[in-house]
Scaffold this motif. Sequence first.
Motif, mmCIF file in Angstrom:
data_model
loop_
_atom_site.group_PDB
_atom_site.id
_atom_site.type_symbol
_atom_site.label_atom_id
_atom_site.label_comp_id
_atom_site.label_asym_id
_atom_site.label_seq_id
_atom_site.Cartn_x
_atom_site.Cartn_y
_atom_site.Cartn_z
ATOM 1 N N ALA A 135 5.074 14.162 0.711
ATOM 2 C CA ALA A 135 4.232 14.640 1.398
ATOM 3 C C ALA A 135 3.459 13.745 1.737
ATOM 4 O O ALA A 135 2.478 12.986 0.649
ATOM 5 N N THR A 136 2.159 14.324 2.583
ATOM 6 C CA THR A 136 1.298 13.764 2.454
ATOM 7 C C THR A 136 -0.146 14.638 1.267
ATOM 8 O O THR A 136 -0.019 15.545 1.997
ATOM 9 N N SER A 137 -0.723 13.148 1.270
ATOM 10 C CA SER A 137 -1.480 13.989 -0.362
ATOM 11 C C SER A 137 -1.041 14.098 -1.328
ATOM 12 O O SER A 137 -1.056 15.182 -2.552
ATOM 13 N N THR A 138 0.273 13.284 -1.647
ATOM 14 C CA THR A 138 1.248 14.264 -2.949
ATOM 15 C C THR A 138 0.301 13.038 -3.768
ATOM 16 O O THR A 138 -0.294 11.695 -3.909
ATOM 17 N N ALA A 139 0.570 13.574 -4.760
ATOM 18 C CA ALA A 139 -0.763 12.747 -6.532
ATOM 19 C C ALA A 139 0.523 11.681 -7.056
ATOM 20 O O ALA A 139 1.440 11.629 -6.588
ATOM 21 N N ILE A 140 -0.211 10.957 -6.929
ATOM 22 C CA ILE A 140 0.130 9.437 -6.786
ATOM 23 C C ILE A 140 0.183 9.409 -9.207
ATOM 24 O O ILE A 140 -1.070 9.158 -9.203
ATOM 25 N N TYR A 141 0.992 9.559 -9.940
ATOM 26 C CA TYR A 141 1.171 8.279 -11.297
ATOM 27 C C TYR A 141 1.013 7.280 -11.335
ATOM 28 O O TYR A 141 1.898 6.636 -10.830
ATOM 29 N N GLY A 150 13.426 4.369 4.518
ATOM 30 C CA GLY A 150 13.801 3.178 4.172
ATOM 31 C C GLY A 150 12.353 2.599 4.714
ATOM 32 O O GLY A 150 12.539 1.244 4.335
ATOM 33 N N ALA A 151 11.143 2.693 4.159
ATOM 34 C CA ALA A 151 9.732 2.046 4.422
ATOM 35 C C ALA A 151 9.666 1.291 2.582
ATOM 36 O O ALA A 151 10.984 1.514 1.509
ATOM 37 N N THR A 152 9.552 0.379 3.079
ATOM 38 C CA THR A 152 9.118 -0.601 1.520
ATOM 39 C C THR A 152 7.657 -0.506 0.951
ATOM 40 O O THR A 152 7.087 -1.872 0.439
ATOM 41 N N SER A 153 6.541 -0.038 2.209
ATOM 42 C CA SER A 153 5.167 -0.400 1.323
ATOM 43 C C SER A 153 4.714 1.855 1.439
ATOM 44 O O SER A 153 5.444 2.482 2.601
ATOM 45 N N ILE A 154 3.451 1.595 1.203
ATOM 46 C CA ILE A 154 2.917 3.542 0.745
ATOM 47 C C ILE A 154 1.853 2.993 0.984
ATOM 48 O O ILE A 154 1.090 2.426 0.317
ATOM 49 N N VAL A 155 1.013 3.755 2.161
ATOM 50 C CA VAL A 155 -0.584 4.113 2.475
ATOM 51 C C VAL A 155 -0.530 5.081 1.330
ATOM 52 O O VAL A 155 -0.083 6.470 1.322
ATOM 53 N N THR A 156 -2.052 4.655 0.932
ATOM 54 C CA THR A 156 -2.255 5.881 -0.265
ATOM 55 C C THR A 156 -4.133 5.883 0.096
ATOM 56 O O THR A 156 -4.380 4.968 0.696
ATOM 57 N N GLN A 157 -4.212 6.227 -0.317
ATOM 58 C CA GLN A 157 -5.901 6.801 -0.182
ATOM 59 C C GLN A 157 -6.422 7.500 -1.987
ATOM 60 O O GLN A 157 -6.108 8.043 -2.517
ATOM 61 N N SER A 158 -7.942 7.104 -1.750
ATOM 62 C CA SER A 158 -8.943 8.082 -2.886
ATOM 63 C C SER A 158 -8.663 7.793 -4.308
ATOM 64 O O SER A 158 -8.302 8.077 -5.227
ATOM 65 N N GLY A 202 -12.321 0.493 -1.538
ATOM 66 C CA GLY A 202 -12.654 1.868 0.021
ATOM 67 C C GLY A 202 -12.555 2.670 -0.909
ATOM 68 O O GLY A 202 -11.854 4.087 0.248
ATOM 69 N N GLY A 203 -11.149 2.763 -1.607
ATOM 70 C CA GLY A 203 -10.021 4.243 -1.684
ATOM 71 C C GLY A 203 -8.996 3.719 -1.106
ATOM 72 O O GLY A 203 -8.299 4.861 -1.384
ATOM 73 N N ALA A 204 -8.085 3.267 -0.115
ATOM 74 C CA ALA A 204 -6.781 3.176 0.130
ATOM 75 C C ALA A 204 -6.936 1.515 0.305
ATOM 76 O O ALA A 204 -6.819 0.275 -0.671
ATOM 77 N N MET A 205 -5.426 1.795 -0.353
ATOM 78 C CA MET A 205 -4.402 0.582 -0.898
ATOM 79 C C MET A 205 -3.100 1.442 -0.187
ATOM 80 O O MET A 205 -2.317 2.023 0.050
ATOM 81 N N THR A 206 -2.405 0.215 0.261
ATOM 82 C CA THR A 206 -1.572 -0.256 1.129
ATOM 83 C C THR A 206 -0.317 -0.510 0.043
ATOM 84 O O THR A 206 -0.541 -2.147 -0.182
ATOM 85 N N ILE A 207 0.753 0.159 -0.606
ATOM 86 C CA ILE A 207 1.455 -0.500 -2.013
ATOM 87 C C ILE A 207 2.555 -1.333 -1.530
ATOM 88 O O ILE A 207 3.505 -0.153 -0.991
ATOM 89 N N PHE A 248 -7.810 0.639 -12.104
ATOM 90 C CA PHE A 248 -7.545 1.557 -11.044
ATOM 91 C C PHE A 248 -8.178 2.536 -11.912
ATOM 92 O O PHE A 248 -8.318 3.173 -13.137
ATOM 93 N N SER A 249 -8.622 3.807 -10.661
ATOM 94 C CA SER A 249 -9.338 5.159 -11.408
ATOM 95 C C SER A 249 -9.538 5.991 -9.654
ATOM 96 O O SER A 249 -8.729 5.483 -9.197
ATOM 97 N N GLY A 250 -10.095 7.209 -10.074
ATOM 98 C CA GLY A 250 -9.835 8.282 -8.489
ATOM 99 C C GLY A 250 -9.027 9.131 -9.126
ATOM 100 O O GLY A 250 -8.577 9.390 -10.097
ATOM 101 N N THR A 251 -8.577 10.004 -7.937
ATOM 102 C CA THR A 251 -7.484 11.053 -7.619
ATOM 103 C C THR A 251 -6.199 10.615 -6.817
ATOM 104 O O THR A 251 -6.879 10.715 -5.588
ATOM 105 N N PRO A 252 -5.507 9.438 -6.562
ATOM 106 C CA PRO A 252 -5.130 8.457 -5.160
ATOM 107 C C PRO A 252 -3.995 9.811 -4.797
ATOM 108 O O PRO A 252 -2.725 10.367 -5.751
ATOM 109 N N THR A 253 -3.804 9.846 -4.097
ATOM 110 C CA THR A 253 -2.680 10.670 -3.467
ATOM 111 C C THR A 253 -2.088 9.939 -1.794
ATOM 112 O O THR A 253 -2.535 8.775 -1.896
ATOM 113 N N THR A 254 -1.247 10.069 -1.172
ATOM 114 C CA THR A 254 0.060 9.378 -0.761
ATOM 115 C C THR A 254 -1.616 9.751 0.727
ATOM 116 O O THR A 254 -1.833 11.288 1.083
#
Length: 415
Positions: A317-323, A234-242, A292-297, A221-227
């Motif tokens: 929150a929206t656009s929170t950085a993903i480590y 109670g979500a079991t998946s996270i929508v991400t971008q970038s 395309g830069g988006a993953m639902t994890i 992986f690469s990029g600067t992913p965020t939520t």
Amino acid sequence: MANQFLTNDIVTFEALDVLENTDSVMIQINSEYSDEFEFGGAVLGQTLNIRKPPRYIGRLGQAAQIEAITETQVPLTLSFQRGVDTQVSSQQLTLDIDNYRERVVKPQIVRLVNLIDQDCCNLSQGLNNFVGVPGVTPTSLTTYGLAKVKLDNMAAPDDDGRYNFLNPIADFTLMDNLKGLFHTGKEISSQYDSGSMTKSSTLGAKWYMDQNIYAQTVGTFSGTPTTNGVPANGATSIVTQSWGSNVSSLNAGDVISFISASTPVNGINPQSFQSTGQPMQFVVTANVSDSGGAMTIPIAPAIYATGNLQNVTNLPATSTAIYVYDTPAASFASISGKVSPQNLAVHKDFGTLAMVDMPLPGGTDKAYRASSRKSGKSLRVIRDYVATSDQWIQRLDTLYGTAVLRQELGCRVGG
């Protein structure tokens, strides 16, 4: 004394004795659920749903505050039927039991133990807590101390049930780097004689070397992913971008966290409901990729910011950085695609090995089963005679399942 013809019950109990007297993850983890499959005849693929105890918030003051009883379950499936099959001659069956144990039974069980132990070590793939750096063997006791902190923050019992399991290079590296520190004379002697941390007691845990430690292949992986948006409670998946413009992927077993100074997504102690002050980590539960830069994890555990199952201080929150593995986007290249042994710092109740009694078929020369309710281990040995070659076909079987019971009671130490 004359040799005695070995009966199948002797062979079976000897095999069980060898199985029980091994040092590995499979021996130390919880095995109490073996009995749950006892009634009705267990079969390959059968599933038992294990109830986890409810969690309650509690109240202050006299006014009653009724809380819902929310039980959660963990499926435990009998997924594995493993065995080792041999042919033995009539002459071999007349060996005395000590010779037969060393020449025939022990090599069979050594292989079987390794197969079962691999399945137990693979449970690390389901743990969300992680310390260390993928692809870098820990050289300091500090790394394992941080794993202890993870267990303490998650209210793991502080009793004789804590264990650290290390692969050979991590075990020797740590032992070598601790040689100048203070230990009791007995522990120094043991480590010097064995060249290993094996069976020593440090940081409130017993230490074992295990050659079957699971190796996780980190995604690429690469990029600067965020939520992308705020997940539901109670979500079991996270929508991400970038993520990067090339194909980015995360593998089942990878670990992610959400980092924000303004809206921290820190872990919650499950007993005190207080923040641990450390980012909550989540394990990826299935392979996922996107160009395309988006993953639902898909993640575990489910993320809760409120209620009796709360495990984070805030939803990201929206656009929170993903480590990924506590690594920020700027350093993704240092861990992307690495192969990383997943050493373990666990309480024995983090997972379970349920080994059950197998049925004894008719129409065979001998069929025998040996089991131990104390250890939860069970073996079956079936023998049939081949008259044309004067050989005895001897098959040794075991049926079992493994499952992570409580993620919070385990921590992976990257290597």
